[in-house]
Design an enzyme around this catalytic site. Structure first.
Site, short mmCIF file in Angstrom:
data_model
loop_
_atom_site.label_atom_id
_atom_site.label_comp_id
_atom_site.label_asym_id
_atom_site.label_seq_id
_atom_site.Cartn_x
_atom_site.Cartn_y
_atom_site.Cartn_z
N TYR A 1 1.05 8.49 13.73
CA TYR A 1 0.16 7.33 13.54
C TYR A 1 -1.28 7.72 13.86
O TYR A 1 -2.20 7.44 13.08
CB TYR A 1 0.63 6.20 14.45
CG TYR A 1 -0.23 4.95 14.45
CD1 TYR A 1 -0.20 4.07 13.37
CD2 TYR A 1 -1.03 4.65 15.55
CE1 TYR A 1 -0.97 2.92 13.39
CE2 TYR A 1 -1.81 3.51 15.57
CZ TYR A 1 -1.77 2.64 14.49
OH TYR A 1 -2.54 1.51 14.51
N ALA A 2 -1.47 8.40 14.99
CA ALA A 2 -2.82 8.81 15.40
C ALA A 2 -3.43 9.78 14.39
O ALA A 2 -4.62 9.71 14.07
CB ALA A 2 -2.78 9.44 16.79
N ILE B 1 -4.46 -4.98 20.51
CA ILE B 1 -4.69 -6.33 19.99
C ILE B 1 -3.34 -7.03 19.88
O ILE B 1 -2.37 -6.44 19.35
CB ILE B 1 -5.36 -6.28 18.59
CG1 ILE B 1 -6.61 -5.38 18.63
CG2 ILE B 1 -5.69 -7.69 18.12
CD1 ILE B 1 -7.72 -5.82 19.55
N VAL C 1 0.81 -1.22 0.00
CA VAL C 1 0.00 0.00 0.00
C VAL C 1 0.84 1.28 0.00
O VAL C 1 0.31 2.37 -0.18
CB VAL C 1 -1.02 0.03 1.17
CG1 VAL C 1 -2.03 -1.08 1.03
CG2 VAL C 1 -0.32 -0.01 2.52
N LYS D 1 -4.47 7.81 11.31
CA LYS D 1 -5.64 6.98 11.61
C LYS D 1 -6.90 7.82 11.81
O LYS D 1 -8.01 7.41 11.46
CB LYS D 1 -5.39 6.12 12.85
CG LYS D 1 -4.43 4.95 12.63
CD LYS D 1 -4.97 3.96 11.62
CE LYS D 1 -4.23 2.63 11.63
NZ LYS D 1 -4.69 1.73 10.54
N SER E 1 -7.82 3.12 14.85
CA SER E 1 -7.24 2.69 16.12
C SER E 1 -7.87 3.55 17.22
O SER E 1 -8.29 4.69 16.95
CB SER E 1 -5.73 2.92 16.12
OG SER E 1 -5.22 2.86 17.43
#
Lengths: 250, 79
Positions: free
Chosen positions: A153-154, A186, A61, A157, A140
């Site tokens: 990352y946040a 997870i 991706v 997302k 997330s």
């Protein structure tokens, strides 16, 4: 007729769990990822266990040029598409001051741009169906909760929230549903570098006092893309054992 | 000739218009039924009919029936 399902990051924790659940339901699968060996192994396992049609295609991706060939395989091998599940992605952890521009751009490509491209290609198949189709993006809990050291990352997302809701509105007339799943902690390869102490600490913060499993997330995805969820679109769902509830963000 | 009819049929089906309305001057946003949603349906119909996958730039450029014929020639489809 068997549902035709396209999964990115299919050899990863949540992707693989989804592939197994869909295979158990008799779906026809297009599994994509970066590692052809892992894809072949998964294909063999699923075909042996469930007697279903499993196809594979290389799709990184991060590589814009990989998308079209992968969807041409959908045309050739599955002759259409009902479900898109976008599981590909890595967890980037770095403080604000030490986040490199290359890594920032890569995270945005990997989580956001790729999701837009996937929706562009998948919707062109789903529009052909009288019953439309269903798309799932994976966000997330840190997207809404925030996390020190995970700002990039946040950020990437959280963009999926706007994308999901906008696509639900734009594609709804074609009966294409778009939903967002927000996993908590997870236990997958994404977080295997966490120490046992840290994992235990996070488990204690959940209402259920345990960490999540890839299957916990996959079961929700299976439901959201099923006919049982045919009136659900533009929504986001946390699968986090109550982690965000105890942190006061939901 | 058969391909031209196939393309016309794709326009008729996707846009929900009469066969007689499909001329070279038929253009995006100028015909009331060729809006952004219909454009998505049209692209899907053309790709399905001719078993091709259009580049995004070509999807954006496909602003008229005449332009559609020109673009599809790039995919080895002659009209």
């Amino acid at each position: 007729m068997a549902k035709r399902v396209f999964i990115t990051g299919a050899t990863g924790g949540i992707g693989k769990a989804c592939a197994r659940l869909y295979a158990a339901q008799g779906a026809s699968l297009m599994l994509t990822g970066r590692d052809s060996t892992k894809l072949s192994e998964l294909k063999s396992q699923l075909e042996d266990e469930f007697a279903v049609k499993v196809e594979t295609a290389i799709l990184d991706v991060n590589q814009v040029d990989d998308f079209k060939p992968a969807f041409m395989q959908v045309q050739k091998q599955l002759a259409g598409l009902d479900i898109l599940v976008n599981c590909a992605g890595t967890l980037y952890e770095s403080s604000l001051m030490t986040s490199k521009i290359e890594d920032i751009q890569l995270q945005l490509q990997q989580h956001l741009t790729s999701s837009i491209l996937l929706a562009q290609f998948a919707s062109r198949f789903m529009v052909r169906n009288t019953h439309g189709g269903s798309m799932i993006f994976i966000s997330s809990v840190v997207a809404m909760q925030g996390s020190a050291g995970q700002s990039v990352y946040a950020c990437a997302k959280s963009g999926l929230h706007g994308l999901t809701k906008s696509l639900a509105k734009e594609l709804g007339t074609q009966q294409i549903r778009v939903n967002l799943v927000e996993p908590g902690f997870i236990e997958t390869a994404l977080v295997e570098h966490y120490s046992q102490d840290k994992k235990q600490q996070i488990a204690e913060q959940t209402c259920l006092k345990r960490l999540g499993k890839a299957d916990d997330v996959a079961q929700l995805i299976l439901f959201l893309t099923s006919d049982a969820a045919s009136y659900i679109t533009g929504q986001n769902f946390a699968v986090d054992g109550g982690l965000t509830l105890t942190n006061g963000t939901h | 000739m058969a391909k031209l009819e196939q393309l016309k049929t794709a326009f008729v089906t996707a846009l929900g218009i009469e066969d007689s309305e499909v001329t070279d001057s038929l253009a995006y946003s100028e015909h009331a039924k060729w809006d952004s949603t219909a454009h998505m349906v049209l692209i899907a119909e053309i790709e399905s009919q001719f078993e091709i996958m259009l580049d995004t730039d070509d999807i954006i450029d496909m602003s008229s029936f005449a332009k559609a014929k020109e673009i599809l020639a790039k995919y080895e489809l002659e009209f």
